[in-house]
Design an enzyme around this catalytic site. Structure first.
Site, short mmCIF file in Angstrom:
data_model
loop_
_atom_site.label_atom_id
_atom_site.label_comp_id
_atom_site.label_asym_id
_atom_site.label_seq_id
_atom_site.Cartn_x
_atom_site.Cartn_y
_atom_site.Cartn_z
N ASP A 1 0.85 -1.18 0.00
CA ASP A 1 0.00 0.00 0.00
C ASP A 1 0.88 1.23 0.00
OD1 ASP A 1 -2.17 1.95 0.61
OD2 ASP A 1 -3.29 0.13 1.10
N ASN B 1 -5.93 -4.71 -5.98
CA ASN B 1 -7.04 -3.93 -5.44
C ASN B 1 -6.73 -2.44 -5.38
OD1 ASN B 1 -9.59 -3.71 -3.54
ND2 ASN B 1 -7.92 -2.75 -2.42
N TYR C 1 -11.99 7.65 -14.68
CA TYR C 1 -11.80 6.48 -13.81
C TYR C 1 -12.28 5.22 -14.52
CZ TYR C 1 -12.81 3.22 -9.96
OH TYR C 1 -12.90 2.12 -9.15
#
Length: 267
Positions: free
Chosen positions: A37, A99, A169
């Site tokens: 992350d 993700n 997006y």
């Protein structure tokens, strides 16, 4: 025996929200888990309550090995270094769940007409570049034993609302969809399966925190969905579990919409 025992899973955007849920489910199924992350304290930004001091410690409490690595996955060199660390620690990579990303620019400045070049670059870096970089870095490891890649897309890659919001997006995630199909063809001979999940309006901590200001994922919108509810994180995690399991051994190059039928109707 847990079905993923002895395997190693990598989850990007794993420090909070849906990524954390994916990581916890994979660990519960017996996999050792690496979370990547840009900020390992991401959960705290949206009031998410952990059951330990960090997500890594939550994973280790499930009796698996885990590692948390902070990196900007849109930067190829940082990705290579992170994947090398994972390989050295666990000795293998069997599952990759991409993700990381999201609709992270201002929603009122994200249409097809008014998205700035700067915002376009941000959206493609966070959603498309991170996916490609991770797939390229992990593929040599996956090709050694076979495995599964699950790339998180969005129903915005297939449909827009009447205002055309989040166009760029959706375009970035549409690129993920096409890239995933090409990758499935290339990696198929190595028994590596590549699939997408396209979530609809899912009540993640970030989505719930931003819903009022964005007029997105509201009660009114829930009433327009055929299943008459917003999605929950577990709705997506369950499909991920299927796609990385042997039950999906003959499924590759597909995209599964987890949206309660949202794309079946116009609003």
């Amino acid at each position: 025996m847990k079905m993923l025992a002895g395997k190693t899973a990598v989850v990007t955007g794993g420090a909070g929200g849906m990524g954390r849920a994916h990581a916890l489910r994979l660990a519960a199924l017996g996999a050792d888990v690496a979370i990547l992350d840009i900020d390992l304290a991401m959960a705290s930004k949206f009031g998410e309550q952990l059951t330990a001091a960090s997500v890594q410690e939550e994973l280790e409490a499930l009796q698996v090995r885990a590692i948390g690595i902070e990196a900007d996955l849109s930067v190829e060199n940082e990705v290579r270094q992170a994947v090398d660390r994972i390989s050295k620690k666990f000795g293998r990579i069997d599952i990759l769940v991409n993700n990381a990303g999201g609709a992270i620019t201002k929603i009122d400045q994200s249409s097809a007409v008014n998205t700035s070049g700067e915002d376009r670059a941000v959206l493609f870096a966070a959603n498309f570049d991170t996916t490609v970089n991770m797939c390229q870095a992990c593929s040599p490891h996956l090709m050694q034993r076979g495995g599964a890649i699950v790339n998180i897309s969005t129903i915005g890659a297939f449909a827009d609302d009447l205002e055309g919001r989040l166009a760029m997006y959706g375009a970035a995630k549409a690129a993920v969809e096409k890239y995933s199909k090409s990758l499935a063809v290339e990696l198929g001979p190595y028994n590596v399966r590549v699939n997408c999940i396209a979530p609809g309006l899912i009540e993640t901590p970030r989505i719930k925190a931003l819903a009022p200001s964005r007029n997105l994922a509201t009660g009114h919108q829930a009433r327009t969905i055929p299943l008459r509810r917003l999605g929950q994180i577990e709705d997506v995690v369950g499909v991920m579990e299927f796609l990385v399991s042997d039950q999906a051994a003959y499924v590759t190059g597909e995209s599964i919409k987890v949206a309660g039928g949202h794309t079946l109707v116009t609003t």
